[in-house]
Design a protein around this motif. Sequence first.
Motif, PDB file in Angstrom:
ATOM      1  N   HIS A 160       8.559  -2.319   2.607  1.00  0.00           N
ATOM      2  CA  HIS A 160       7.972  -2.220   4.249  1.00  0.00           C
ATOM      3  C   HIS A 160       7.165  -1.733   4.431  1.00  0.00           C
ATOM      4  O   HIS A 160       7.024  -2.098   6.023  1.00  0.00           O
ATOM      5  N   THR A 161       6.595  -1.358   3.618  1.00  0.00           N
ATOM      6  CA  THR A 161       4.975  -0.885   3.798  1.00  0.00           C
ATOM      7  C   THR A 161       4.275  -2.485   3.792  1.00  0.00           C
ATOM      8  O   THR A 161       3.186  -2.045   5.052  1.00  0.00           O
ATOM      9  N   VAL A 162       4.035  -2.510   2.905  1.00  0.00           N
ATOM     10  CA  VAL A 162       3.426  -4.089   3.482  1.00  0.00           C
ATOM     11  C   VAL A 162       3.370  -4.752   4.245  1.00  0.00           C
ATOM     12  O   VAL A 162       2.691  -5.260   4.756  1.00  0.00           O
ATOM     13  N   SER A 163       5.012  -5.425   5.189  1.00  0.00           N
ATOM     14  CA  SER A 163       5.119  -5.731   5.466  1.00  0.00           C
ATOM     15  C   SER A 163       4.870  -5.595   6.978  1.00  0.00           C
ATOM     16  O   SER A 163       4.568  -5.938   7.973  1.00  0.00           O
ATOM     17  N   LYS A 164       4.292  -4.365   7.100  1.00  0.00           N
ATOM     18  CA  LYS A 164       3.538  -3.211   8.536  1.00  0.00           C
ATOM     19  C   LYS A 164       1.953  -3.627   8.060  1.00  0.00           C
ATOM     20  O   LYS A 164       1.530  -3.153   9.499  1.00  0.00           O
ATOM     21  N   THR A 165       1.930  -3.881   7.737  1.00  0.00           N
ATOM     22  CA  THR A 165       0.570  -3.794   7.433  1.00  0.00           C
ATOM     23  C   THR A 165      -0.133  -4.766   8.350  1.00  0.00           C
ATOM     24  O   THR A 165       0.049  -6.263   8.242  1.00  0.00           O
ATOM     25  N   PRO A 166      -1.401  -5.405   9.208  1.00  0.00           N
ATOM     26  CA  PRO A 166      -1.602  -6.114   9.995  1.00  0.00           C
ATOM     27  C   PRO A 166      -2.760  -6.829   9.322  1.00  0.00           C
ATOM     28  O   PRO A 166      -2.933  -6.512   8.053  1.00  0.00           O
TER      29      PRO A 166
END
Length: 184
Positions: A178-184
């Motif tokens: 989830h955190t990685v998928s939100k990283t631009p």
Amino acid sequence: MWPWGHLAVAYLLYTIYTHRDGHRPRALPVVVLAIGSQFPDLIDKPLAWSFGVLPGGRTFAHSVFFAALLLPTVALLAHRVDRPAIGPAFAIGHLAHLLADIPPSVLLLQDFSSTTFLFWPVLEPPAYHSPDSVLAGFLRYSMGWYELVQLGLVLIALVVWYRDGTPGLDAVRRRLEHTVSKTP
């Protein structure tokens, strides 16, 4: 003791605690257990080794006086957020850390002088080499009999954790994804 040794000891104690009622460890409490098992070092090591605020890497958060205030506070907060299982998990992790930091010489030689860190600031902590930083502490790592015992504990804990169904792994994996998928 090294971080992986603290985690292994904490997990083995926690799985015994949960299995006594016929249950297996659950994900959130195991994640909280992992945090609790590292908590004293996360506070004391940087404050002593990197910032020079504390007199040693086993003082403030390694003290039973700190634990006497911290653990009831965590239990109260756990009940407040309707997650009572995380109170004992954190407590077992934290207390396992303190016990695991007691050197083998206490049992082998009946030398209790190295346990004074548990009663800081009433008693002075034992003198031991403090590196200049947390990174320097890891860089001075070497394998001896004590480290081999810790490695054995880690291997045992990994087998037990696997047999328990790897609690916490999916929760951590989902959070990272989830955190990685939100990283631009």
